[in-house]
Scaffold this active site. Sequence first.
Site, short mmCIF file in Angstrom:
data_model
loop_
_atom_site.label_atom_id
_atom_site.label_comp_id
_atom_site.label_asym_id
_atom_site.label_seq_id
_atom_site.Cartn_x
_atom_site.Cartn_y
_atom_site.Cartn_z
N LYS A 209 0.84 -1.19 0.00
CA LYS A 209 0.00 0.00 0.00
C LYS A 209 0.88 1.25 0.00
O LYS A 209 0.69 2.17 -0.79
CB LYS A 209 -0.89 -0.05 1.24
CG LYS A 209 -1.83 1.11 1.40
CD LYS A 209 -2.71 0.87 2.60
CE LYS A 209 -3.26 2.14 3.16
NZ LYS A 209 -4.01 1.92 4.39
N ARG A 270 -4.58 -4.79 6.82
CA ARG A 270 -5.05 -6.10 7.30
C ARG A 270 -6.48 -6.43 6.87
O ARG A 270 -6.98 -7.50 7.16
CB ARG A 270 -4.91 -6.18 8.82
CG ARG A 270 -5.51 -5.04 9.60
CD ARG A 270 -5.01 -5.06 11.03
NE ARG A 270 -5.43 -3.91 11.82
CZ ARG A 270 -4.77 -2.77 11.88
NH1 ARG A 270 -3.68 -2.59 11.15
NH2 ARG A 270 -5.20 -1.79 12.64
N HIS A 386 -3.99 -33.50 18.93
CA HIS A 386 -2.84 -34.33 19.33
C HIS A 386 -1.65 -33.47 19.69
O HIS A 386 -0.54 -33.97 19.81
CB HIS A 386 -2.49 -35.29 18.20
CG HIS A 386 -3.63 -36.19 17.85
ND1 HIS A 386 -3.89 -37.35 18.54
CD2 HIS A 386 -4.62 -36.07 16.92
CE1 HIS A 386 -4.98 -37.93 18.03
NE2 HIS A 386 -5.44 -37.16 17.06
N LYS A 514 10.48 -0.99 13.16
CA LYS A 514 10.89 -0.69 11.78
C LYS A 514 11.97 0.39 11.78
O LYS A 514 12.98 0.28 11.09
CB LYS A 514 9.70 -0.16 10.97
CG LYS A 514 8.66 -1.18 10.60
CD LYS A 514 7.68 -0.53 9.64
CE LYS A 514 6.43 -1.31 9.45
NZ LYS A 514 5.42 -0.60 8.67
#
Length: 547
Positions: A209, A270, A386, A514
């Site tokens: 973006k 997101r 499991h 960042k």
Amino acid sequence: MNISSRNPTQTKSWKALEQHFNAIKEVEMSALFSKDLDRAQTFTIKWEDFYVDYSKNRITEETMQLLLNLADELKLKEAISSYFSGEPINHTEKRAVLHTALRANATDTVCVKDKNVIPEINEVKEKIKNFTHCIVSGNQKGFSGKAFTDIVNIGVGGSDLGPAMVVDSLRFYKNHLKAHFISNIDGDHISETLAQLNPETTLFVIVSKTFTTQETLANANTVKEWFLKAGSQKDIEKHFVAVSSNIKKVTSFGIHEDNIFAMWNWVGGRFSLWSAVGLTISLSLGFSNFESLLKGANKMDTHFKTEDFKTNIPVVLALLSVWYNNFFKSETEAVIAYSQYLNKLTSYLQQGIMESNGKSVDRNGLPVDYQTGTIVWGEPGTNSQHAFFQLIHQGTKLIPVDFIGFAESLFGNQAHHDKLISNYVAQTEALLHGKKREDIINDLISNKVPQDTIDRILPFKVFKGNKPTNSIFINKLTPESLGELLAMYEHKIFVQGIIWNIYSYDQYGVELGKQLANTILSEINEEKTSVHDASTHNLLAHYKSLK
Ligand code: F6P
């Protein structure tokens, strides 16, 4: 903006919920089922192809009423209308939050600052459709005249997780094109992917973006260098397209303007798979499947916007999650999909849920004095049974679980499917009832286990049960039902943000790392030094000494 900024804990309903919690916190769900034969029906929502049974929760009708009162007191209805109508509810960044407009009907009107955005959305969709057709049909070819065989999506976070999850979840519906996803800046990830590819038949979709994200730009540059060993600078226009809102940066990277698919600052990363960020979805599943995904999401949007809160799936799920998070003090929630196809669902939801609601400052800019965003985790069933189910059954933590399942097997392997669904159902039942001392003793006696062994192992075999679950059962995994499911979680996130009085649509928390990474990189490469704590300093020195 019609959004309340009240501290939820100061409302009348919250106080009533606190009192109510103290009264019912020890109540056994199995006793509630025995007392009320209609309980399962009362707490089940049937909508379209969804069957959502939330009766296996530690709630009564009074609990639900109080939670609904809380939603009313915090003006959820008004907030939903601000959300859908393009008001700048991402207040800190002064932006609307309009991923819902991306899946609205082509003839709808949705305005951002008085401008209807639907025509530009339609335009981009048309471009996605045409491009998809050209690539899938083989009409548009690579520089050596061969049709494309592979697509590589390069992006990270929302520019990767959504498309990667959808392509994987719907691979039953895929066409012949092979999709790859490069997200990590880890050079081994890119090297491993490129080793499988032929530059003559590979299309690169660079998704960012902002077009400033370090990982994506580094990966895009490496891929470009790799490509230029086979093709020429001029061939880049045949093999590289970009999805971005930063046209200037994309063109200076070398991608032609015609090869840019636009997105807008009112789409959060997101929540962006519904935009051109979903180009790889359209390329690998075909445009009509991409459209069906959007259609499903749009149906859930309408349900969320118009349905009474009592039977509104995202609202009910969000309120239940608040109930556990803030009253039972559950720290985490699990999402277990009984479908191997939904293997990547939880990683995708983690970004949506935790990047949105991982906030500790309220809408007034004040620190919150209550819990906000939940931690979400999970793996597909039955594998996870499991692995970590032991802790859900017998550990010390209360972990509410969403069980997601589908009535139909896509390949029609009924024998396996019956076993899969029997596990799904059995787990929710086991978590509800647990296993009581008397039943264990009876079992052991009937298996002729000696009394001294019974005495020794009995305490370890007891399952307390009373563990909450939601059963989300859907007819079939299709592009449309996946769209509905994803939109359901998006709206759950929104409702929780409203209740917790936080801003769900910024993500300042990821910026610090960042910035520091860039400073540290210049130290690694240029022998610069800056002041660090002793641990960071030593770690860097150690790395440099081994490099
Ligand atoms: O990590 C933060 C973030 O901004 C995410 O919200 C976003 O999805 C991701 O980075 C990628 O951003 P971009 O699409 O601008 O490269």
